[in-house]
Design a protein around this motif. Structure first.
Motif, PDB file in Angstrom:
ATOM      1  N   VAL A  11       0.870  -0.631  -0.086  1.00 54.52           N
ATOM      2  CA  VAL A  11      -0.357  -0.296  -0.227  1.00 54.52           C
ATOM      3  C   VAL A  11       0.511   1.090   0.019  1.00 54.52           C
ATOM      4  CG1 VAL A  11      -1.759   1.481   1.090  1.00 54.52           C
ATOM      5  CG2 VAL A  11      -1.521  -1.663   1.342  1.00 54.52           C
ATOM      6  N   THR A  12       0.947   1.858  -0.850  1.00 55.15           N
ATOM      7  CA  THR A  12       1.224   2.954  -1.555  1.00 55.15           C
ATOM      8  C   THR A  12       1.671   4.019  -1.803  1.00 55.15           C
ATOM      9  OG1 THR A  12       3.904   3.108  -2.334  1.00 55.15           O
ATOM     10  CG2 THR A  12       2.854   1.967  -3.850  1.00 55.15           C
ATOM     11  N   VAL A  13       1.995   5.116  -1.366  1.00 55.91           N
ATOM     12  CA  VAL A  13       1.554   6.913  -1.369  1.00 55.91           C
ATOM     13  C   VAL A  13       2.250   8.072  -1.563  1.00 55.91           C
ATOM     14  CG1 VAL A  13       0.021   8.334  -0.444  1.00 55.91           C
ATOM     15  CG2 VAL A  13      -0.866   6.131  -0.712  1.00 55.91           C
ATOM     16  N   ALA A  14       2.610   8.042  -2.530  1.00 55.07           N
ATOM     17  CA  ALA A  14       3.541   9.536  -2.192  1.00 55.07           C
ATOM     18  C   ALA A  14       2.920  10.846  -2.798  1.00 55.07           C
ATOM     19  CB  ALA A  14       4.826   9.597  -4.150  1.00 55.07           C
ATOM     20  N   LEU A  15       3.752  11.941  -2.920  1.00 53.33           N
ATOM     21  CA  LEU A  15       3.074  13.234  -2.909  1.00 53.33           C
ATOM     22  C   LEU A  15       5.076  13.995  -3.417  1.00 53.33           C
ATOM     23  CD1 LEU A  15       1.555  15.159  -2.995  1.00 53.33           C
ATOM     24  CD2 LEU A  15       2.327  16.423  -1.137  1.00 53.33           C
ATOM     25  N   TYR A  16       4.712  13.768  -5.071  1.00 59.36           N
ATOM     26  CA  TYR A  16       5.091  14.688  -5.808  1.00 59.36           C
ATOM     27  C   TYR A  16       5.167  16.257  -6.271  1.00 59.36           C
ATOM     28  CZ  TYR A  16       8.631  14.265  -9.399  1.00 59.36           C
ATOM     29  OH  TYR A  16      10.333  14.637 -10.359  1.00 59.36           O
ATOM     30  N   SER A  54      -2.871   6.257   5.298  1.00 61.61           N
ATOM     31  CA  SER A  54      -1.862   6.853   4.111  1.00 61.61           C
ATOM     32  C   SER A  54      -1.618   8.185   3.070  1.00 61.61           C
ATOM     33  CB  SER A  54      -0.911   5.502   3.592  1.00 61.61           C
ATOM     34  OG  SER A  54      -0.493   4.554   3.665  1.00 61.61           O
ATOM     35  N   VAL A  55      -2.959   8.624   2.971  1.00 62.31           N
ATOM     36  CA  VAL A  55      -2.788   9.886   2.266  1.00 62.31           C
ATOM     37  C   VAL A  55      -2.777  10.781   2.937  1.00 62.31           C
ATOM     38  CG1 VAL A  55      -3.947  10.956   0.835  1.00 62.31           C
ATOM     39  CG2 VAL A  55      -3.891   8.750  -0.219  1.00 62.31           C
ATOM     40  N   ASP A  56      -3.299  10.893   4.250  1.00 62.63           N
ATOM     41  CA  ASP A  56      -3.302  12.005   4.887  1.00 62.63           C
ATOM     42  C   ASP A  56      -1.828  12.285   5.424  1.00 62.63           C
ATOM     43  OD1 ASP A  56      -5.625  12.132   5.624  1.00 62.63           O
ATOM     44  OD2 ASP A  56      -6.162  11.090   6.936  1.00 62.63           O
ATOM     45  N   ARG A  57      -1.472  10.586   6.040  1.00 60.82           N
ATOM     46  CA  ARG A  57       0.204  11.098   6.536  1.00 60.82           C
ATOM     47  C   ARG A  57       1.289  12.004   6.171  1.00 60.82           C
ATOM     48  NH1 ARG A  57       0.222   6.274   8.024  1.00 60.82           N
ATOM     49  NH2 ARG A  57       1.885   5.070   6.857  1.00 60.82           N
ATOM     50  N   VAL A  58       1.086  11.202   4.504  1.00 62.75           N
ATOM     51  CA  VAL A  58       2.136  11.499   2.786  1.00 62.75           C
ATOM     52  C   VAL A  58       1.882  13.502   3.310  1.00 62.75           C
ATOM     53  CG1 VAL A  58       1.925  11.796   0.938  1.00 62.75           C
ATOM     54  CG2 VAL A  58       2.655   9.317   2.283  1.00 62.75           C
ATOM     55  N   LEU A  78       8.547  14.835  -1.773  1.00 65.91           N
ATOM     56  CA  LEU A  78       8.299  15.635  -0.854  1.00 65.91           C
ATOM     57  C   LEU A  78       7.298  14.865   0.465  1.00 65.91           C
ATOM     58  CD1 LEU A  78       5.795  18.475  -1.502  1.00 65.91           C
ATOM     59  CD2 LEU A  78       8.075  18.626  -1.782  1.00 65.91           C
ATOM     60  N   ALA A  79       6.974  13.399   0.363  1.00 67.96           N
ATOM     61  CA  ALA A  79       6.412  12.347   1.023  1.00 67.96           C
ATOM     62  C   ALA A  79       6.378  11.889   1.162  1.00 67.96           C
ATOM     63  CB  ALA A  79       5.218  12.764   2.223  1.00 67.96           C
ATOM     64  N   THR A  80       6.785  10.396   1.111  1.00 71.44           N
ATOM     65  CA  THR A  80       6.229   8.503   1.028  1.00 71.44           C
ATOM     66  C   THR A  80       5.899   7.719   2.090  1.00 71.44           C
ATOM     67  OG1 THR A  80       8.423   7.626   1.180  1.00 71.44           O
ATOM     68  CG2 THR A  80       7.717   8.624  -0.940  1.00 71.44           C
ATOM     69  N   ALA A  81       4.968   7.350   1.749  1.00 74.36           N
ATOM     70  CA  ALA A  81       4.043   6.072   2.905  1.00 74.36           C
ATOM     71  C   ALA A  81       4.094   4.775   1.614  1.00 74.36           C
ATOM     72  CB  ALA A  81       2.682   6.294   3.253  1.00 74.36           C
ATOM     73  N   SER A  94       7.112   1.419  -5.858  1.00 71.98           N
ATOM     74  CA  SER A  94       6.704   2.544  -4.271  1.00 71.98           C
ATOM     75  C   SER A  94       6.178   3.487  -5.467  1.00 71.98           C
ATOM     76  CB  SER A  94       7.720   3.707  -4.178  1.00 71.98           C
ATOM     77  OG  SER A  94       7.444   3.994  -3.331  1.00 71.98           O
ATOM     78  N   ALA A  95       5.242   4.205  -4.737  1.00 70.59           N
ATOM     79  CA  ALA A  95       4.411   5.069  -5.810  1.00 70.59           C
ATOM     80  C   ALA A  95       5.533   6.392  -6.034  1.00 70.59           C
ATOM     81  CB  ALA A  95       3.253   5.367  -4.686  1.00 70.59           C
ATOM     82  N   ALA A  96       6.847   6.956  -5.213  1.00 69.66           N
ATOM     83  CA  ALA A  96       7.226   8.018  -5.362  1.00 69.66           C
ATOM     84  C   ALA A  96       7.629   8.015  -7.166  1.00 69.66           C
ATOM     85  CB  ALA A  96       8.374   7.432  -4.588  1.00 69.66           C
ATOM     86  N   ALA A  97       8.136   6.144  -7.339  1.00 67.35           N
ATOM     87  CA  ALA A  97       8.321   5.573  -9.297  1.00 67.35           C
ATOM     88  C   ALA A  97       6.946   6.186  -9.860  1.00 67.35           C
ATOM     89  CB  ALA A  97       9.326   4.312  -8.716  1.00 67.35           C
ATOM     90  N   LEU A  98       5.922   5.360  -9.840  1.00 69.47           N
ATOM     91  CA  LEU A  98       5.143   6.296 -10.209  1.00 69.47           C
ATOM     92  C   LEU A  98       5.072   7.612  -9.795  1.00 69.47           C
ATOM     93  CD1 LEU A  98       3.032   3.868 -11.390  1.00 69.47           C
ATOM     94  CD2 LEU A  98       1.682   4.145  -9.321  1.00 69.47           C
ATOM     95  N   ALA A  99       5.130   7.865  -9.267  1.00 70.04           N
ATOM     96  CA  ALA A  99       5.157   9.444  -9.519  1.00 70.04           C
ATOM     97  C   ALA A  99       6.089  10.687 -10.403  1.00 70.04           C
ATOM     98  CB  ALA A  99       4.750  10.089  -8.432  1.00 70.04           C
ATOM     99  N   ARG A 100       7.327   9.833 -10.100  1.00 70.50           N
ATOM    100  CA  ARG A 100       8.188   9.973 -11.045  1.00 70.50           C
ATOM    101  C   ARG A 100       7.867   9.706 -12.782  1.00 70.50           C
ATOM    102  NH1 ARG A 100      12.735  12.427  -8.617  1.00 70.50           N
ATOM    103  NH2 ARG A 100      13.125  11.743  -6.887  1.00 70.50           N
TER     104      ARG A 100
END
Length: 223
Positions: A13-18, A44-48, A26-29, A178-184
């Motif tokens: 379960v992966t979330v990222a703000l890019y 996870s969305v709230d935490r990010v 900026l943040a990942t979970a 990792s959602a960070a890779a998806l965002a990039r």
């Protein structure tokens, strides 16, 4: 522009703000739990957002992994992304989950990505490099792939489950998305104007549903 990326197509379960303008995460979970996608995603969305000191109204695009993946987990991420998109009035961009795993490898030689499809099968796809998929994703039993992937590097949790088949396993690379890779990846495509590469936010199941509508009904009333 801020991108909020999320994926629930695998046990991760992966979330990222890019920040696409600043080219930085900026943040990942990231959490691994195949049975609690619905419980873990929104916290996870709230935490990010909290870690980045931002709110949902700051987000300009949503990026969501469309699979392939099991039905139950996959629909959690897609339904959440579509709900956010509708509420905020912003686009929801779909990307293949396997493409996100591939992108994170940074490899420039051919390789295979495989995730666990259960039922002794894997979801998999071939790549010419980290950005270029060769053909469509598929679901198969590992033994059926041996001749097609011989000598190729492989990444992903599915490859780790069947090391006898995926003999080129790269244990130095992360097995889960990792959602960070998806965002990039999404930010790169947006910057290049590759809008046609995005998919509708609809689940990529690859399998037929277990439940089928009956085609032959037994007559139980007198004729």
């Amino acid at each position: 522009m801020l991108l909020l990326a999320l994926d629930t197509a695998t046990p991760a379960v992966t979330v990222a703000l890019y920040d696409a303008d600043g080219d930085r995460v900026l943040a990942t979970a990231d959490q691994l739990d195949a049975r609690r996608h619905g419980e873990l995603l929104l916290p996870s969305v709230d935490r990010v957002l909290g870690e980045a000191s931002r709110t949902l109204t700051d987000v300009g695009r949503l990026v969501v992994g469309v699979g392939p993946g099991p039905y139950t987990g996959l629909r959690v991420g897609l339904a959440t992304a579509e709900a956010f998109g509708a509420a905020l009035g912003i686009p929801v961009l779909g990307l293949c989950t396997l493409d996100g795993i591939a992108y994170a490898t940074g490899l420039d030689t051919p390789f295979v990505v495989a995730t666990d499809a259960r039922r002794k099968e894997v979801y998999w796809a071939r790549y010419a490099d980290a950005r270029t998929r060769v053909g469509d994703p598929a679901v198969d039993r590992p033994a059926e792939l041996a001749d097609e992937i011989v000598g190729m590097s492989s990444v992903g949790a599915g490859a780790r489950l069947y090391e006898d088949t995926f003999t080129g396993l790269r244990t130095d690379l992360a097995p889960d998305l990792s959602a960070a890779a998806l965002a990039r990846l999404a930010a790169e495509k947006l910057a290049k104007g590759e809008d046609e590469d995005f998919l509708p936010p609809r689940p990529l199941y690859l399998r037929r549903p277990d439940a089928q509508v009956p085609t032959h009904y037994k007559v139980v009333t007198p004729t």
